[in-house]
Structure formats: structure tokens, C-alpha cells
Design a protein around this motif. Structure first.
Motif, PDB file in Angstrom:
ATOM      1  N   LEU A  16       0.841  -1.186  -0.053  1.00  0.00           N
ATOM      2  CA  LEU A  16       0.085   0.088  -0.066  1.00  0.00           C
ATOM      3  C   LEU A  16       1.088   1.324  -0.046  1.00  0.00           C
ATOM      4  O   LEU A  16       0.559   2.296  -0.645  1.00  0.00           O
ATOM      5  CB  LEU A  16      -0.928   0.116   1.318  1.00  0.00           C
ATOM      6  N   GLU A  17       1.799   1.364   0.864  1.00  0.00           N
ATOM      7  CA  GLU A  17       2.805   2.522   0.778  1.00  0.00           C
ATOM      8  C   GLU A  17       3.545   2.652  -0.235  1.00  0.00           C
ATOM      9  O   GLU A  17       3.626   3.965  -0.866  1.00  0.00           O
ATOM     10  CB  GLU A  17       3.732   2.368   2.056  1.00  0.00           C
ATOM     11  N   LYS A  20       1.226   4.315  -2.841  1.00  0.00           N
ATOM     12  CA  LYS A  20       1.116   5.499  -2.854  1.00  0.00           C
ATOM     13  C   LYS A  20       2.402   6.273  -3.074  1.00  0.00           C
ATOM     14  O   LYS A  20       1.964   7.426  -3.663  1.00  0.00           O
ATOM     15  CB  LYS A  20       1.041   5.768  -1.055  1.00  0.00           C
ATOM     16  N   LYS A  21       3.330   5.928  -3.010  1.00  0.00           N
ATOM     17  CA  LYS A  21       4.439   6.186  -3.294  1.00  0.00           C
ATOM     18  C   LYS A  21       4.818   6.789  -4.747  1.00  0.00           C
ATOM     19  O   LYS A  21       5.031   7.911  -5.287  1.00  0.00           O
ATOM     20  CB  LYS A  21       5.971   5.768  -2.888  1.00  0.00           C
ATOM     21  N   VAL A  24       2.269   9.516  -5.738  1.00  0.00           N
ATOM     22  CA  VAL A  24       2.539  10.783  -5.412  1.00  0.00           C
ATOM     23  C   VAL A  24       3.515  11.286  -6.559  1.00  0.00           C
ATOM     24  O   VAL A  24       3.595  12.544  -6.559  1.00  0.00           O
ATOM     25  CB  VAL A  24       3.004  10.852  -3.935  1.00  0.00           C
ATOM     26  N   GLU A  46      -8.267   5.244  -0.473  1.00  0.00           N
ATOM     27  CA  GLU A  46      -6.897   6.082  -0.272  1.00  0.00           C
ATOM     28  C   GLU A  46      -5.876   6.559  -1.584  1.00  0.00           C
ATOM     29  O   GLU A  46      -5.485   7.674  -1.870  1.00  0.00           O
ATOM     30  CB  GLU A  46      -5.943   5.525   0.761  1.00  0.00           C
ATOM     31  N   LEU A  47      -5.855   5.411  -2.465  1.00  0.00           N
ATOM     32  CA  LEU A  47      -5.023   5.392  -3.457  1.00  0.00           C
ATOM     33  C   LEU A  47      -5.616   6.414  -4.538  1.00  0.00           C
ATOM     34  O   LEU A  47      -4.998   7.183  -5.146  1.00  0.00           O
ATOM     35  CB  LEU A  47      -4.853   3.973  -3.981  1.00  0.00           C
ATOM     36  N   LEU A  50      -4.780   9.822  -4.545  1.00  0.00           N
ATOM     37  CA  LEU A  50      -3.787  10.548  -4.783  1.00  0.00           C
ATOM     38  C   LEU A  50      -3.472  10.498  -6.328  1.00  0.00           C
ATOM     39  O   LEU A  50      -2.357  11.143  -6.747  1.00  0.00           O
ATOM     40  CB  LEU A  50      -2.800   9.445  -3.968  1.00  0.00           C
ATOM     41  N   GLN A 211       6.709   2.598   5.079  1.00  0.00           N
ATOM     42  CA  GLN A 211       7.153   3.675   4.155  1.00  0.00           C
ATOM     43  C   GLN A 211       8.476   3.882   3.762  1.00  0.00           C
ATOM     44  O   GLN A 211       9.099   4.312   2.720  1.00  0.00           O
ATOM     45  CB  GLN A 211       6.728   5.049   4.826  1.00  0.00           C
TER      46      GLN A 211
END
Length: 250
Positions: A16-17, A20-21, A24, A46-47, A50, A211
Motif C-alpha cells: 500500500l505504501e 502511494k509512493k 505521489v 486512499e489511493l 492520490l 514507508q
């Protein structure tokens, strides 16, 4: 044109992190995972907040599901530039003499064969494009023994060697293949007693945040890391460097 990343196991923890990275950083991201509906919905909420992300159901232990997931990702986004293969399991934490062989086999099937299967399908796309980066998530258990199960050690050792062999085969097509080997990471796989033990074995005096692994995966995917190929990068906050001796004592 935006680059495309595919992240397996992308609905929780390191995956998941990692998703996200990449979002972003402006990537379009295909999430290949299996999970409960509630977990998938929360993760995708959440994704998608972003950036451009799509969920594709995929159990990497099943070769046909891997092929279908890759096909759907390419159909949706047009290509795959980066594969971050995070999906995996720990299995039962029991000694070998007490182990359920079916559980050991399942762990190896998911962690090792899952790696080979998803990399084969993504590799076929990247070979046609003559470019790409594959980053597999291994473990310190692929290089040194600790208290995890025999199945986990065997599977992650296999991931390390499979990564090296894939890099040799795929580098002529402009594809890099490497792996990261985390120490103990604060995910749902880690309970409080294990976290307390693991905290003493890392130089920061705590286990690693998801993360931090995601950041390493992203950095290794960049063109600036073009000379890193076939390697397993220890992302373990020094765990392997001092062989499990208490790293936080002054």
C-alpha cells in the motif's frame, strides 16, 4: 506520457505504501492483490485520492491469474514500466519438526512461485518494450537465518536467486531486475512481542516503517539507479550488518 507501475500486494502494508509512493510521484498504478472487500475499498479510496489507480484481483500463487492481471493492467494503462512485487506471506511460525508441510508448501508457492509467475508475465510485456524495472521484495531471511519458518527462509532465499537469474536473462532487453531485503517491518504480520524483540536488532532501536521500504523501492526504480541490477539491496536498518547483536545499546 505518465509511467505505469504495477504493485502486487498493494492493498496493505508495504504494498500500500509503495503504491502511494508511485502515485505521489506521478505514476499511474495498477494494484494486483487479494483481500477482503473492506480492506480493498479502504485502500483504493486512499489511493484514488492520490492519483490514477486501478484494482485488479490477483492471487500471485496462480499463474493464470498473474497472466490475466498483467493483461488487464496493460489494457487499462497501455504498458507496465515498473513492477514492484510485494505480495507474500510469512506462514506459521513453528519449528520444522512441528510444521505443517502443507503450510510450508503454501508459503513457498506464494512467495517463490508467485514471484516467478508475476515476473514472467510482466517480463513478457517489458521484453516487447525493451525497457522496464522489476523490484521483488525479499527479506533478510533470504541471506541469514532467524526465527522465521523454514518455508519463509526457503522462499525468500529462492526469491534472491531467482532475481539474480532473471536479471541475467532480461538485461539484454533493457530490463533491470533487483530485490530489496527488509528487516522486520511494522505490518499486520508482526505482533507486539516480535516487535519488541526486533526493535533491539535494528540500529534505530525500532523496527522499520513500511514507508521506508516503499521509499527504497521507488529510489531503486529510478534511472539514477541504472547500475544496480541483479542485486539484493539490504533495507534492514543494519540488522544483517551486525548479525543480530543488539544494535541500539550505547
Amino acid at each position: 506520457m505518465k509511467q505505469v507501475a504495477m504493485v502486487t500486494g498493494g492493498t496493505r502494508g508495504i504494498g500500500l505504501e509503495t503504491a502511494k509512493k508511485f502515485l505521489v510521484k506521478g505514476y499511474q498504478v495498477a494494484i494486483a492483490s487479494i483481500d477482503s472487500e473492506d480492506v480493498i475499498k479502504q485502500a483504493m479510496d486512499e489511493l484514488t485520492a492520490l492519483g490514477d489507480a486501478v484494482f485488479i484481483s490477483c492471487n500471485v500463487a496462480d499463474a493464470e491469474q498473474c497472466r490475466n492481471a498483467v493483461s488487464k493492467a496493460v489494457e487499462h494503462f497501455g504498458t507496465i514500466d515498473v513492477l514492484a512485487h510485494v505480495a507474500g506471506v510469512v506462514g506459521q511460525r513453528v519449528p520444522l519438526i512441528d510444521a505443517d508441510l502443507a503450510d510450508l508448501s503454501n508459503t513457498i508457492q506464494i512467495n517463490l512461485m508467485g514471484t516467478i509467475q508475476i515476473c514472467q508475465s510482466v517480463g513478457q510485456v517489458m521484453v516487447k518494450n525493451r525497457t522496464g524495472v522489476i523490484i521483488n521484495v525479499g527479506s533478510i531471511c533470504g541471506a541469514m537465518a532467524n526465527t522465521e519458518s523454514i518455508g519463509y527462509h526457503a522462499s525468500k532465499g529462492g526469491v534472491r536467486m531467482a532475481t539474480q537469474a532473471m536479471a541475467r536473462e532480461l538485461s539484454p532487453y533493457g530490463i533491470r531486475v533487483l530485490s530489496v531485503a527488509p528487516g522486520w517491518v511494522k505490518t499486520a504480520m508482526i505482533d507486539k512481542p516480535i516487535e519488541e524483540i526486533g526493535s533491539k536488532l535494528h540500529m534505530k532501536g525500532r523496527i522499520i516503517n513500511p514507508q521506508e521500504i516503499a521509499d527504497a523501492i521507488y529510489l531503486l526504480s529510478l534511472p539514477e539507479a541504472s547500475a544496480i541490477n541483479g542485486s539484493t539491496v539490504m533495507v534492514d536498518d543494519g540488522y544483517a550488518s551486525f548479525k543480530g547483536v543488539d544494535g541500539y545499546s550505547a
